[in-house]
Design a protein around this motif. Structure first.
Motif, PDB file in Angstrom:
ATOM      1  N   LYS A   1     101.300  73.307 144.009  1.00 42.21           N
ATOM      2  CA  LYS A   1     101.732  73.354 142.613  1.00 42.21           C
ATOM      3  C   LYS A   1     101.970  71.942 142.070  1.00 42.21           C
ATOM      4  O   LYS A   1     102.719  71.162 142.644  1.00 42.21           O
ATOM      5  CB  LYS A   1     103.040  74.163 142.536  1.00 42.21           C
ATOM      6  CG  LYS A   1     103.728  74.114 141.189  1.00 42.21           C
ATOM      7  CD  LYS A   1     103.410  75.328 140.345  1.00 42.21           C
ATOM      8  CE  LYS A   1     103.980  75.162 138.940  1.00 42.21           C
ATOM      9  NZ  LYS A   1     103.448  76.121 137.993  1.00 42.21           N
TER      10      LYS A   1
ATOM     11  N   HIS B   1     102.755  70.083 138.140  1.00 39.69           N
ATOM     12  CA  HIS B   1     103.070  70.416 136.759  1.00 39.69           C
ATOM     13  C   HIS B   1     102.282  69.589 135.775  1.00 39.69           C
ATOM     14  O   HIS B   1     102.197  69.931 134.596  1.00 39.69           O
ATOM     15  CB  HIS B   1     104.565  70.241 136.512  1.00 39.69           C
ATOM     16  CG  HIS B   1     105.402  71.228 137.273  1.00 39.69           C
ATOM     17  ND1 HIS B   1     105.749  71.047 138.584  1.00 39.69           N
ATOM     18  CD2 HIS B   1     105.923  72.428 136.901  1.00 39.69           C
ATOM     19  CE1 HIS B   1     106.468  72.082 138.989  1.00 39.69           C
ATOM     20  NE2 HIS B   1     106.581  72.932 138.000  1.00 39.69           N
TER      21      HIS B   1
ATOM     22  N   PRO C   1      91.720  78.271 139.521  1.00 43.05           N
ATOM     23  CA  PRO C   1      92.736  79.144 138.925  1.00 43.05           C
ATOM     24  C   PRO C   1      94.139  78.532 138.984  1.00 43.05           C
ATOM     25  O   PRO C   1      94.924  78.706 138.054  1.00 43.05           O
ATOM     26  CB  PRO C   1      92.669  80.405 139.782  1.00 43.05           C
ATOM     27  CG  PRO C   1      91.357  80.368 140.473  1.00 43.05           C
ATOM     28  CD  PRO C   1      90.942  78.942 140.563  1.00 43.05           C
ATOM     29  N   ALA C   2      94.403  77.801 140.036  1.00 44.14           N
ATOM     30  CA  ALA C   2      95.766  77.274 140.198  1.00 44.14           C
ATOM     31  C   ALA C   2      96.072  76.162 139.194  1.00 44.14           C
ATOM     32  O   ALA C   2      97.229  75.795 139.009  1.00 44.14           O
ATOM     33  CB  ALA C   2      95.965  76.770 141.619  1.00 44.14           C
ATOM     34  N   TYR C   3      95.040  75.603 138.574  1.00 44.07           N
ATOM     35  CA  TYR C   3      95.286  74.449 137.695  1.00 44.07           C
ATOM     36  C   TYR C   3      94.725  74.624 136.294  1.00 44.07           C
ATOM     37  O   TYR C   3      94.685  73.679 135.527  1.00 44.07           O
ATOM     38  CB  TYR C   3      94.698  73.177 138.324  1.00 44.07           C
ATOM     39  CG  TYR C   3      95.203  72.944 139.725  1.00 44.07           C
ATOM     40  CD1 TYR C   3      96.531  72.602 139.939  1.00 44.07           C
ATOM     41  CD2 TYR C   3      94.367  73.100 140.824  1.00 44.07           C
ATOM     42  CE1 TYR C   3      97.021  72.419 141.227  1.00 44.07           C
ATOM     43  CE2 TYR C   3      94.846  72.920 142.113  1.00 44.07           C
ATOM     44  CZ  TYR C   3      96.172  72.579 142.307  1.00 44.07           C
ATOM     45  OH  TYR C   3      96.658  72.406 143.576  1.00 44.07           O
ATOM     46  N   LYS C   4      94.275  75.854 135.969  1.00 42.05           N
ATOM     47  CA  LYS C   4      93.544  75.928 134.701  1.00 42.05           C
ATOM     48  C   LYS C   4      94.449  75.676 133.502  1.00 42.05           C
ATOM     49  O   LYS C   4      93.965  75.283 132.457  1.00 42.05           O
ATOM     50  CB  LYS C   4      92.741  77.218 134.595  1.00 42.05           C
ATOM     51  CG  LYS C   4      93.502  78.474 134.379  1.00 42.05           C
ATOM     52  CD  LYS C   4      92.485  79.617 134.205  1.00 42.05           C
ATOM     53  CE  LYS C   4      93.220  80.924 134.158  1.00 42.05           C
ATOM     54  NZ  LYS C   4      92.367  82.053 133.862  1.00 42.05           N
ATOM     55  N   PHE C   5      95.748  75.867 133.656  1.00 40.72           N
ATOM     56  CA  PHE C   5      96.647  75.594 132.531  1.00 40.72           C
ATOM     57  C   PHE C   5      97.483  74.330 132.745  1.00 40.72           C
ATOM     58  O   PHE C   5      98.415  74.069 131.997  1.00 40.72           O
ATOM     59  CB  PHE C   5      97.594  76.766 132.322  1.00 40.72           C
ATOM     60  CG  PHE C   5      96.875  78.078 132.098  1.00 40.72           C
ATOM     61  CD1 PHE C   5      95.975  78.216 131.055  1.00 40.72           C
ATOM     62  CD2 PHE C   5      97.102  79.169 132.918  1.00 40.72           C
ATOM     63  CE1 PHE C   5      95.309  79.418 130.836  1.00 40.72           C
ATOM     64  CE2 PHE C   5      96.448  80.376 132.713  1.00 40.72           C
ATOM     65  CZ  PHE C   5      95.547  80.497 131.667  1.00 40.72           C
ATOM     66  N   THR C   6      97.159  73.578 133.787  1.00 40.69           N
ATOM     67  CA  THR C   6      97.957  72.382 134.074  1.00 40.69           C
ATOM     68  C   THR C   6      97.602  71.267 133.087  1.00 40.69           C
ATOM     69  O   THR C   6      96.432  70.957 132.909  1.00 40.69           O
ATOM     70  CB  THR C   6      97.694  71.907 135.517  1.00 40.69           C
ATOM     71  OG1 THR C   6      97.969  72.984 136.394  1.00 40.69           O
ATOM     72  CG2 THR C   6      98.567  70.719 135.872  1.00 40.69           C
ATOM     73  N   PRO C   7      98.606  70.710 132.427  1.00 41.64           N
ATOM     74  CA  PRO C   7      98.293  69.655 131.463  1.00 41.64           C
ATOM     75  C   PRO C   7      97.763  68.390 132.157  1.00 41.64           C
ATOM     76  O   PRO C   7      98.164  68.084 133.274  1.00 41.64           O
ATOM     77  CB  PRO C   7      99.646  69.362 130.800  1.00 41.64           C
ATOM     78  CG  PRO C   7     100.674  69.885 131.737  1.00 41.64           C
ATOM     79  CD  PRO C   7     100.033  71.016 132.486  1.00 41.64           C
ATOM     80  N   VAL C   8      96.839  67.734 131.482  1.00 41.89           N
ATOM     81  CA  VAL C   8      96.243  66.527 132.042  1.00 41.89           C
ATOM     82  C   VAL C   8      96.366  65.389 131.036  1.00 41.89           C
ATOM     83  O   VAL C   8      96.033  65.542 129.866  1.00 41.89           O
ATOM     84  CB  VAL C   8      94.744  66.742 132.368  1.00 41.89           C
ATOM     85  CG1 VAL C   8      94.148  65.459 132.941  1.00 41.89           C
ATOM     86  CG2 VAL C   8      94.564  67.892 133.341  1.00 41.89           C
TER      87      VAL C   8
ATOM     88  N   LYS D   1      94.024  67.168 127.335  1.00 43.83           N
ATOM     89  CA  LYS D   1      94.373  67.137 125.920  1.00 43.83           C
ATOM     90  C   LYS D   1      95.332  66.009 125.577  1.00 43.83           C
ATOM     91  O   LYS D   1      95.626  65.775 124.417  1.00 43.83           O
ATOM     92  CB  LYS D   1      95.007  68.468 125.514  1.00 43.83           C
ATOM     93  CG  LYS D   1      94.086  69.653 125.729  1.00 43.83           C
ATOM     94  CD  LYS D   1      92.888  69.602 124.795  1.00 43.83           C
ATOM     95  CE  LYS D   1      91.922  70.745 125.099  1.00 43.83           C
ATOM     96  NZ  LYS D   1      90.776  70.768 124.201  1.00 43.83           N
TER      97      LYS D   1
ATOM     98  N   LEU E   1     105.378  66.346 127.863  1.00 41.23           N
ATOM     99  CA  LEU E   1     104.667  67.517 128.372  1.00 41.23           C
ATOM    100  C   LEU E   1     105.468  68.275 129.431  1.00 41.23           C
ATOM    101  O   LEU E   1     105.404  69.487 129.505  1.00 41.23           O
ATOM    102  CB  LEU E   1     103.326  67.080 128.972  1.00 41.23           C
ATOM    103  CG  LEU E   1     102.402  66.403 127.961  1.00 41.23           C
ATOM    104  CD1 LEU E   1     101.208  65.790 128.653  1.00 41.23           C
ATOM    105  CD2 LEU E   1     101.934  67.397 126.912  1.00 41.23           C
ATOM    106  N   VAL E   2     106.169  67.528 130.241  1.00 41.87           N
ATOM    107  CA  VAL E   2     106.928  68.157 131.317  1.00 41.87           C
ATOM    108  C   VAL E   2     108.254  67.428 131.453  1.00 41.87           C
ATOM    109  O   VAL E   2     108.274  66.228 131.655  1.00 41.87           O
ATOM    110  CB  VAL E   2     106.169  68.043 132.666  1.00 41.87           C
ATOM    111  CG1 VAL E   2     107.009  68.607 133.786  1.00 41.87           C
ATOM    112  CG2 VAL E   2     104.834  68.755 132.597  1.00 41.87           C
TER     113      VAL E   2
END
Lengths: 730, 107, 122
Positions: free
Chosen positions: C46, C48, C72-79, C100, C119-120
């Motif tokens: 995981k 963030h 799948p484990a990172y498709k929504f992880t901000p970059v 983004k 972002l986090v």
């Protein structure tokens, strides 16, 4: 403390990048369009700038920024690569290197005057290649704020509230993009005080259409912050500018701005008004006023509000596709290099030195244990210690291996030297490198740079003839300097060769005579005559040039090499070229030695120099008592009695042995009493007091705690051979 | 993320454990709504929610609204610190109307 | 529980400084020296947020983000993409790949910390 370490990493990284940059720049000379090389050069500048910024090294950033700009144009094919640009970029590389070194030296604050002047000069020259490039200021991380549609002054006063009002409507994709409104609002809360938040779930569709990964929320926020401006608030939401409608009303905005604001929002006007009152951004009275004014303006401009933030962003930066392609075509060379690098661990050299020191101590301690085991005559203990010594030996070898580096990197630096010097001399000279993968101890490699530099320059200056002369001699007009390295019997040999005119024996002889280095009656071998050029104050150059020929250098070269326990020899053929051969020990720390006893003293010679040992019988001893050589299977072997050489007073042994040693093709015998076998010697340098003892190169400690001297075999052989020649001559 | 469900007397108790985030939102939407279908009163226990993001929060909103539309009751109980922080930041504790222990320092 | 951030850049000194800043603010940090290395190090654990440079050997940042976003484990992880002001095109490309957010090089550690905490939160 931690940052200091990071700065060290930066310095090392920069040096490596600059080296790669130089290599690629030189590569461009023969292949000006090589995209890999161009990319590698760009990346070097790019990375140094990027990392330099982190350390606040503004000088480096500012200069590298311009270089990067030019390189970016080169990459995009907007600026052509030619000799002139390469030369300029090489100078820029050097300048960046200078700036980096000044940071390393701790004078980070300001470069010295000279460096500063160089920088200004280079920046001026770079301007020619920058033409057409938009001069963009260094923008900070926060995106520049976009001008918002301004509101014309309208009738009506300012509202009472001293707070900002922020209205947010998030696009459905924000969550999928990893952007969480929660985080932005939290961040905003850190900038000031969120006095009130209203979360608007109105946009959430009925359950079947509700996509749980979409965002449907809007927020009205009343916010109060000291020293916060609109750009700062916009900055909070910079990453969702495309995905969110953001409206900001500054403190004490005019009523009519609120009206426009309300009109721009999707929700029902009356409800919004209530929300603003609830938020504390408007008072009830102000809202009533606003609604009234809005009524009167309805026909007019009220409906079209400020353009959506998102719209403003859309048409940003259209970039030619070539640029993208160029960037995508990654540099093969750098890639390969990096593949290797990712398998490497970087450690400080002094940690390694400490390890090797400890291993050295362990070798001594191991020898002491072996000795004890031998004395105790305990077979099991003996067995155990011999296993232990074998392991210690392996550890020693692995530890030394850690410090081994390829000589190639040192050689590669000469590409630049040869290029620059040949331009300076007006000669066309190329560099050929072989044996680049030959490994040697880092401590040695660090010390041979200067001697090699002298030799290469000397070859170019004195060795290689002018083009006309070369043509006349039937040689190609372009001269070649050759660097070569290989291993030979426990040494590394580094050769600097040229295909120039070769040494002129007569000329050297005459010159040496004139300088009083020799007398006319002396008969000298070619080797000896050539060796004269390493004497202090010797120079045969007809014209004293900028580079060498000042008579300093060659003698320094020899001294430096000898300080490394190495030797220099010259081979030369008139008209065909000269090769200087430097022979160096692989490591300076530990040797596999051969231990010998003379009287009460012990001596060590490097094992790989020992050819054989011969026991002298009574008859032979008598036979050679007065001479200095014996007949070894038909050849003359000169020898030295260590007993005489070191004035050993102890009683002569009952037996004598000759240890035959060989170095650089010459053999000699050392007469000793006792052969004590192989021994790992950890070399301890001799103190200053004994620094100029001839024939001794160092000392070591035996397992018993006694000191043994390490013999300087080359010097002893030289002495034996000279003795013999003199005897033969007389 | 796991949801364990106990039902009795028309009351459904759903205990959410782990992350209530976008990574689990799709599955969770179905589970919560089907719970709601099967009962007249849904109690969501948030004590073991370790992390909540906007997607997770929206699901609570959705459940609350669907419950209200169907004339059912929805209660959030035993808010974990992670969930409380979200309710607090979004100022939405009052929307759900459940008694919560607000953290000592408001915003 | 501390949030985990991954920083991917081929400059070791940059990773070091960013690591110092982020750890100081209470994040856990893992590092990757290029896209390939980063994918190997992530290995499903995981994170963030991911910070990635564009221009890297072995696997560049754009390809890395594309790969990341397909998992799948990172498709929504901000970059957060590290760009330079001369790389406007790269920024667009990065955004299309799924990164983004961006920070312009050269940056100060505080600027990076600001971008991350938008972002986090730690």
């Amino acid at each position: 403390m931690e940052l200091d370490q990071a700065l060290q990493t930066f310095l090392m990284e920069s040096r490596e990048l600059l080296e790669a940059m130089e290599e690629s720049l030189l590569g461009l000379e023969s292949a000006p369009d090589d995209p890999d090389a161009i990319n590698a050069i760009f990346r070097a500048a790019h990375t140094i700038k990027g990392s330099g910024g982190l350390f606040g090294l503004d000088g480096i950033v500012a200069f590298t920024h311009v270089v990067e700009n030019v390189l970016d144009r080169v990459r995009a094919g907007e600026a052509a690569v030619n000799g002139e640009l390469i030369a300029l970029l090489l100078s820029c590389r050097d300048h960046i290197g200078m700036l980096v070194e000044q940071v390393a030296a701790g004078s980070a604050a300001r470069p010295d005057k000279e460096t500063e002047a160089t920088g200004i000069m280079l920046l001026n020259q770079l301007k020619a290649y920058q033409a057409g490039v938009q001069e963009r200021p260094l923008v900070p991380a926060a995106a520049p704020s976009r001008p918002q549609a301004t509101v014309l002054p309208q009738p009506g006063g300012a509202v009472e509230s001293g707070h900002w009002h922020i209205s947010l409507r998030f696009g459905q994709d924000v969550l999928r993009n990893g952007m969480d409104p929660l985080a932005f609002i939290r961040y905003l809360g850190n900038m000031g005080e969120i006095t009130h938040v209203i979360t608007l779930p109105d946009a959430m569709p009925p359950s079947p259409e509700m996509d749980p990964e979409s965002c449907y929320l809007g927020f009205e926020i009343d916010f109060c912050g000291d020293n916060v401006d609109k750009a700062a608030i916009e900055g909070v939401f910079e990453f969702v500018r495309d995905d969110c409608t953001l409206r900001i009303l500054p403190p004490h905005s005019r009523i009519e701005e609120y009206i426009q604001f309300i009109a721009g929002l999707p929700e029902d006007k009356i409800r919004l008004g209530e929300l603003l009152v609830e938020c504390g951004s408007l008072t009830r009275k102000e809202l009533d006023e606003a609604l009234r004014v809005q009524e009167t303006l309805r026909a007019g401009c009220g409906q079209e509000a400020a353009p959506m933030l998102g719209d403003i962003l859309v048409e940003q930066g259209v970039v030619p596709p070539e640029l993208v392609d160029a960037a995508l075509g990654k540099q093969k060379l750098a890639r390969e290099h990096k593949v290797q690098e990712s398998k490497l661990i970087r450690i400080q050299a002094d940690k390694l030195d400490q390890l090797i020191n400890l291993v050295g101590e362990m070798v001594i301690a191991g020898a002491a244990t072996s000795l004890l085991a031998q004395r105790n005559r305990d077979p099991a203990l003996h067995e155990a210690t011999s296993t232990l010594s074998r392991l210690v030996e392996e550890i020693r070898d692995s530890a030394l291996q850690l410090r081994m580096v390829q000589i190639g990197e040192t050689f590669n630096r000469f590409n630049r030297v040869v290029r620059d010097v040949s331009k300076e001399l007006g000669k066309d000279i190329g560099l050929a490198i072989s044996g680049a993968e030959t490994e040697l101890d880092k401590s040695v490699v660090e010390k041979i740079g200067d001697p090699l530099m002298h030799l290469v320059r000397n070859s170019m200056d004195h060795g290689i003839e002018k083009a006309e002369t070369r043509m006349k001699r039937g040689k190609p007009a372009k001269g070649t300097v050759h660097l070569n390295a290989y291993h030979e019997s426990g040494s590394i040999v580094v050769e600097v060769g040229d295909d120039g005119g070769g040494l002129n024996r007569e000329k050297i002889f005459a010159k040496a005579l004139e300088k009083g280095l020799i007398t006319a009656s002396q008969t000298l071998s070619d080797q000896e005559v050539y060796g004269l050029i390493f004497e202090a104050g010797f120079s045969t150059a007809e014209a004293v040039t900028n580079l060498s020929g000042r008579g300093v250098g060659m003698d320094v070269v020899r001294r430096n090499i000898e300080a490394l326990r190495g030797t220099v020899e010259i081979a030369s053929r008139e008209g065909a070229g000269t090769t200087v051969k430097i022979r160096l020990p692989l490591t300076l720390a530990i040797i596999d030695g051969f231990l010998m006893g003379v009287g009460s003293a012990s001596y060590v010679v490097p094992l790989d120099l020992v050819m054989e040992c011969i026991e002298l019988g009574e008859a032979e001893r008598r036979e050679i008592r007065e001479s200095h050589y014996i007949n070894l299977r038909g050849t003359v072997l000169p020898f030295i009695r260590l007993r005489d050489r070191f004035r050993e007073r102890g009683k002569a042994g009952r037996r004598e042995n000759i240890v035959v040693v060989q170095y650089a093709g010459q053999k000699a015998g050392l007469v000793v009493d006792e052969l004590m076998g192989e021994f790992q010697a950890v070399i301890k340098p001799l103190g200053k007091l004994f620094g100029n003892l001839k024939g001794i190169s160092g000392s070591t400690i035996l397992g018993s705690g006694e000191v043994a001297l390490i013999l300087d075999v080359p010097a002893l052989i030289q002495r034996a051979v000279n003795q013999e020649t003199q005897l033969l001559a007389s | 993320m796991t949801i364990s469900i106990e039902t009795g007397n028309g009351v459904c108790q759903a205990r959410v454990a782990g992350e209530m985030t976008i990574y689990h939102a799709a599955g969770m939407k179905g589970e919560l709504l089907s719970c709601l279908d099967r009962c007249t009163e849904l109690e969501i226990n948030l004590s073991e929610v370790s992390e909540m993001d906007t997607a997770g929060f929206q699901l609570l909103l959705l459940a609350k609204r669907e419950a209200a539309n169907a004339g059912k009751r929805l209660r959030l109980v035993a808010h974990s610190p992670a969930t409380l922080e979200v309710l607090d930041l979004f100022n939405m504790a009052h929307y759900f109307g459940d008694p919560v222990m607000m953290p000592r320092h408001g915003h | 529980m501390a949030k985990t951030i991954m920083i991917v850049d081929d400059s070791a000194s940059l990773r070091q400084v960013v690591g110092i800043a982020l750890r100081g603010a209470g994040y856990d940090v893992i590092e990757g020296c290029d896209g390939k290395d980063a994918l190997a190090k992530l290995n499903g654990q995981k994170v963030h947020l991911v910070i990635s440079d564009v221009n890297m050997p072995n696997m560049d940042g754009i390809t890395f983000v594309k790969n990341l976003k397909q998992m799948p484990a990172y498709k929504f992880t901000p970059v957060i993409m590290l760009t330079t002001e001369s790389q406007e095109g790269k920024k667009q490309e990065g955004q299309a790949a799924g990164a983004k957010a961006w920070v312009v090089k050269p940056f100060q550690p505080a600027q990076m910390l600001a971008a991350v905490s938008k972002l986090v939160m730690p």
